[in-house]
Design a protein around this motif. Sequence first.
Motif, PDB file in Angstrom:
ATOM      1  N   MET A  14      41.627  35.954  57.027  1.00 45.73           N
ATOM      2  CA  MET A  14      42.547  36.754  56.203  1.00 45.73           C
ATOM      3  C   MET A  14      42.568  36.210  54.771  1.00 45.73           C
ATOM      4  SD  MET A  14      45.828  37.314  58.666  1.00 45.73           S
ATOM      5  CE  MET A  14      45.816  38.545  59.970  1.00 45.73           C
ATOM      6  N   TYR A  15      42.619  34.880  54.675  1.00 48.74           N
ATOM      7  CA  TYR A  15      42.655  34.248  53.343  1.00 48.74           C
ATOM      8  C   TYR A  15      41.386  34.588  52.560  1.00 48.74           C
ATOM      9  CZ  TYR A  15      43.154  30.595  49.807  1.00 48.74           C
ATOM     10  OH  TYR A  15      43.259  29.924  48.614  1.00 48.74           O
ATOM     11  N   GLU A  16      40.252  34.494  53.234  1.00 48.90           N
ATOM     12  CA  GLU A  16      38.972  34.804  52.579  1.00 48.90           C
ATOM     13  C   GLU A  16      38.955  36.266  52.122  1.00 48.90           C
ATOM     14  OE1 GLU A  16      35.711  33.498  55.068  1.00 48.90           O
ATOM     15  OE2 GLU A  16      34.361  34.759  53.874  1.00 48.90           O
ATOM     16  N   TYR A  17      39.488  37.140  52.978  1.00 49.29           N
ATOM     17  CA  TYR A  17      39.523  38.562  52.634  1.00 49.29           C
ATOM     18  C   TYR A  17      40.390  38.787  51.384  1.00 49.29           C
ATOM     19  CZ  TYR A  17      40.129  43.538  52.846  1.00 49.29           C
ATOM     20  OH  TYR A  17      40.131  44.863  52.504  1.00 49.29           O
ATOM     21  N   ILE A  18      41.568  38.147  51.358  1.00 51.47           N
ATOM     22  CA  ILE A  18      42.502  38.313  50.229  1.00 51.47           C
ATOM     23  C   ILE A  18      41.840  37.853  48.924  1.00 51.47           C
ATOM     24  CG2 ILE A  18      44.659  37.408  49.231  1.00 51.47           C
ATOM     25  CD1 ILE A  18      45.654  37.242  52.244  1.00 51.47           C
ATOM     26  N   CYS A  19      41.210  36.670  48.965  1.00 54.82           N
ATOM     27  CA  CYS A  19      40.579  36.128  47.747  1.00 54.82           C
ATOM     28  C   CYS A  19      39.489  37.073  47.252  1.00 54.82           C
ATOM     29  CB  CYS A  19      39.984  34.740  48.002  1.00 54.82           C
ATOM     30  SG  CYS A  19      41.218  33.525  48.475  1.00 54.82           S
ATOM     31  N   GLY A  20      38.660  37.552  48.169  1.00 54.79           N
ATOM     32  CA  GLY A  20      37.557  38.442  47.793  1.00 54.79           C
ATOM     33  C   GLY A  20      38.093  39.740  47.212  1.00 54.79           C
ATOM     34  N   TYR A  21      39.080  40.312  47.872  1.00 55.17           N
ATOM     35  CA  TYR A  21      39.658  41.601  47.448  1.00 55.17           C
ATOM     36  C   TYR A  21      40.223  41.490  46.027  1.00 55.17           C
ATOM     37  CZ  TYR A  21      42.658  45.775  47.661  1.00 55.17           C
ATOM     38  OH  TYR A  21      43.267  46.987  47.407  1.00 55.17           O
ATOM     39  N   LEU A  22      41.005  40.435  45.790  1.00 53.04           N
ATOM     40  CA  LEU A  22      41.673  40.324  44.480  1.00 53.04           C
ATOM     41  C   LEU A  22      40.686  39.957  43.373  1.00 53.04           C
ATOM     42  CD1 LEU A  22      44.966  38.690  45.735  1.00 53.04           C
ATOM     43  CD2 LEU A  22      44.750  40.942  44.665  1.00 53.04           C
ATOM     44  N   ASN A  23      39.720  39.087  43.704  1.00 49.56           N
ATOM     45  CA  ASN A  23      38.722  38.727  42.689  1.00 49.56           C
ATOM     46  C   ASN A  23      37.960  39.961  42.208  1.00 49.56           C
ATOM     47  OD1 ASN A  23      39.211  36.044  42.335  1.00 49.56           O
ATOM     48  ND2 ASN A  23      37.827  35.377  43.954  1.00 49.56           N
ATOM     49  N   LYS A  24      37.634  40.847  43.143  1.00 51.81           N
ATOM     50  CA  LYS A  24      36.884  42.066  42.772  1.00 51.81           C
ATOM     51  C   LYS A  24      37.695  42.954  41.843  1.00 51.81           C
ATOM     52  CE  LYS A  24      34.416  42.798  46.926  1.00 51.81           C
ATOM     53  NZ  LYS A  24      34.752  43.411  48.174  1.00 51.81           N
ATOM     54  N   ARG A  25      39.023  42.810  41.873  1.00 55.72           N
ATOM     55  CA  ARG A  25      39.878  43.684  41.053  1.00 55.72           C
ATOM     56  C   ARG A  25      40.472  42.950  39.847  1.00 55.72           C
ATOM     57  NH1 ARG A  25      39.271  45.011  46.071  1.00 55.72           N
ATOM     58  NH2 ARG A  25      39.158  47.213  46.659  1.00 55.72           N
ATOM     59  N   ASN A  26      39.740  41.900  39.416  1.00 54.25           N
ATOM     60  CA  ASN A  26      40.111  41.170  38.179  1.00 54.25           C
ATOM     61  C   ASN A  26      41.389  40.348  38.258  1.00 54.25           C
ATOM     62  OD1 ASN A  26      37.892  41.893  36.796  1.00 54.25           O
ATOM     63  ND2 ASN A  26      38.836  43.782  35.991  1.00 54.25           N
ATOM     64  N   TYR A  27      41.824  40.042  39.468  1.00 56.27           N
ATOM     65  CA  TYR A  27      42.945  39.094  39.586  1.00 56.27           C
ATOM     66  C   TYR A  27      42.327  37.706  39.750  1.00 56.27           C
ATOM     67  CZ  TYR A  27      46.335  42.786  39.838  1.00 56.27           C
ATOM     68  OH  TYR A  27      47.129  43.857  39.508  1.00 56.27           O
ATOM     69  N   GLU A  28      42.557  36.868  38.741  1.00 55.20           N
ATOM     70  CA  GLU A  28      41.945  35.546  38.792  1.00 55.20           C
ATOM     71  C   GLU A  28      42.690  34.655  39.779  1.00 55.20           C
ATOM     72  OE1 GLU A  28      40.948  31.659  36.124  1.00 55.20           O
ATOM     73  OE2 GLU A  28      41.789  33.410  35.101  1.00 55.20           O
ATOM     74  N   HIS A  29      41.940  34.026  40.634  1.00 60.97           N
ATOM     75  CA  HIS A  29      42.520  33.097  41.595  1.00 60.97           C
ATOM     76  C   HIS A  29      42.723  31.782  40.837  1.00 60.97           C
ATOM     77  CE1 HIS A  29      42.027  31.237  45.890  1.00 60.97           C
ATOM     78  NE2 HIS A  29      43.267  31.189  45.451  1.00 60.97           N
ATOM     79  N   TYR A  30      43.973  31.427  40.505  1.00 62.35           N
ATOM     80  CA  TYR A  30      44.148  30.229  39.674  1.00 62.35           C
ATOM     81  C   TYR A  30      44.861  29.092  40.402  1.00 62.35           C
ATOM     82  CZ  TYR A  30      49.036  31.512  38.558  1.00 62.35           C
ATOM     83  OH  TYR A  30      50.374  31.809  38.625  1.00 62.35           O
ATOM     84  N   GLU A  31      45.440  29.389  41.556  1.00 62.83           N
ATOM     85  CA  GLU A  31      46.056  28.352  42.388  1.00 62.83           C
ATOM     86  C   GLU A  31      45.872  28.799  43.828  1.00 62.83           C
ATOM     87  OE1 GLU A  31      49.301  26.349  44.646  1.00 62.83           O
ATOM     88  OE2 GLU A  31      48.992  28.479  44.395  1.00 62.83           O
ATOM     89  N   ILE A  32      45.918  27.876  44.782  1.00 62.47           N
ATOM     90  CA  ILE A  32      45.604  28.215  46.179  1.00 62.47           C
ATOM     91  C   ILE A  32      46.175  29.580  46.608  1.00 62.47           C
ATOM     92  CG2 ILE A  32      45.996  27.511  48.596  1.00 62.47           C
ATOM     93  CD1 ILE A  32      45.711  24.631  47.714  1.00 62.47           C
ATOM     94  N   SER A  33      47.454  29.806  46.293  1.00 64.58           N
ATOM     95  CA  SER A  33      48.113  31.031  46.768  1.00 64.58           C
ATOM     96  C   SER A  33      48.436  32.014  45.650  1.00 64.58           C
ATOM     97  CB  SER A  33      49.421  30.659  47.476  1.00 64.58           C
ATOM     98  OG  SER A  33      49.197  29.688  48.452  1.00 64.58           O
ATOM     99  N   ASN A  34      47.934  31.791  44.448  1.00 60.05           N
ATOM    100  CA  ASN A  34      48.350  32.619  43.307  1.00 60.05           C
ATOM    101  C   ASN A  34      47.191  33.241  42.557  1.00 60.05           C
ATOM    102  OD1 ASN A  34      51.474  32.361  42.705  1.00 60.05           O
ATOM    103  ND2 ASN A  34      50.746  30.461  43.627  1.00 60.05           N
ATOM    104  N   PHE A  35      47.380  34.493  42.166  1.00 58.06           N
ATOM    105  CA  PHE A  35      46.340  35.297  41.512  1.00 58.06           C
ATOM    106  C   PHE A  35      47.009  36.067  40.376  1.00 58.06           C
ATOM    107  CE2 PHE A  35      45.710  34.861  46.015  1.00 58.06           C
ATOM    108  CZ  PHE A  35      44.341  34.653  46.199  1.00 58.06           C
ATOM    109  N   SER A  36      46.308  36.157  39.245  1.00 57.69           N
ATOM    110  CA  SER A  36      46.905  36.944  38.154  1.00 57.69           C
ATOM    111  C   SER A  36      45.842  37.567  37.270  1.00 57.69           C
ATOM    112  CB  SER A  36      47.822  36.071  37.293  1.00 57.69           C
ATOM    113  OG  SER A  36      47.075  35.392  36.322  1.00 57.69           O
ATOM    114  N   ILE A  37      46.275  38.610  36.566  1.00 60.72           N
ATOM    115  CA  ILE A  37      45.484  39.171  35.483  1.00 60.72           C
ATOM    116  C   ILE A  37      45.505  38.101  34.384  1.00 60.72           C
ATOM    117  CG2 ILE A  37      45.639  40.980  33.670  1.00 60.72           C
ATOM    118  CD1 ILE A  37      44.828  42.125  36.379  1.00 60.72           C
ATOM    119  N   SER A  38      44.458  38.054  33.587  1.00 56.79           N
ATOM    120  CA  SER A  38      44.357  37.019  32.565  1.00 56.79           C
ATOM    121  C   SER A  38      45.606  36.956  31.668  1.00 56.79           C
ATOM    122  CB  SER A  38      43.079  37.357  31.784  1.00 56.79           C
ATOM    123  OG  SER A  38      43.060  36.717  30.621  1.00 56.79           O
TER     124      SER A  38
END
Length: 365
Positions: free
Chosen positions: A210-234
Amino acid sequence: MKSVYIHIPFCSNICSYCDFSKIYYNKKIIIDYLNALENEIKNKYNGEIIKTLYIGGGTPSCLSVDELEKLFNIITIFNLDNNCEFTIECNPENLDEEKIKLFKNYNVNRVSLGVQSFNPEILKILNRKHNKKDVFKTVELLKKYNINNINIDLIFGINNQTINDIKEDLDTFINLNIPHISYYSLILEDNTLLALKNYTPIDDDLCASMYEYICGYLNKRNYEHYEISNFSISNYESIHNLTYWNNEEYYGFGLGAHGYINNIRYENTRSITKYLDKKYLFYSDKISKDINIENEIILGLRKIKGINKSRFKDKFSQEIYDTFYLDDLLEKKYLIDDGENIFINEKYLFVSNEILVMILNNIRK
Ligand code: SF4
């Protein structure tokens, strides 16, 4: 410059997984609580410029408009920087237009919404009281008042949840069009309603997928993975939370709050009786250099960019490679050194705790 965390422990409903310092909303004690909080702030705050202010809980948004106004008046004690990031945590079911107007008047510029899921079945397991419509309505209202820096918290790894459920939650998140998401795996803590009901945790491998899926999904949509559990637009990273992960000092005020000031880490009491009696402190500890280095590693490696080697040297007057034997971990590609920073290989983030233990056991004496 310093950061400030303020804890508002009141909740109108108790979630089944919650291990935070919280109590049921009780009108009778809120004003006493806010008075005790004001007294604590006046006694501890040394007048520094504040670069981030975070009101968390509990559920700060369950306070009435009058109670929130009293809280915001207390906050005027702080010397806020003009660019201060001012966040408040809210639950979608108890945020309305009047409260949002108040946020605007007092310069709140970031809102973090406790959503956890959009799926009614999952929300039931978590004992959350909102629905998907409430979240869309709340986000729309915030945007109406130009509060666009919005985060939602989601949870994965719940028994019965499938990867398809995760995909649906992520699709709904994308439709909200907001810049930040914190996606946590469920941790079963003792003394929570889930633990008392003998909840069976999800299989570890499924949770990792599930974690791998979440990271892949968000990275593809320009949400930068910047901390283990956190993703953001630049440029929409949580500046406040980066204070923690950069191992910088911050004030913590309120029931059960943690702080780190003048090289002392402290934790406030979780007893409301003691807190109202102004007996705030539960524990405090002067941080030795060794412990500080340990904290730098534990917190810094939560960031995807990891630890900057020259900053480490400036801070501790020693090289990170003179502090730990890292060759083996680098060779096995658990860690990566890109010349400037040392960080955990993204492939192993889900097991970052194991890697941290290996690093801390490899200290050079
Ligand atoms: S998770 Fe948040 S809203 Fe739920 S009981 Fe805990 S503090 Fe309150």
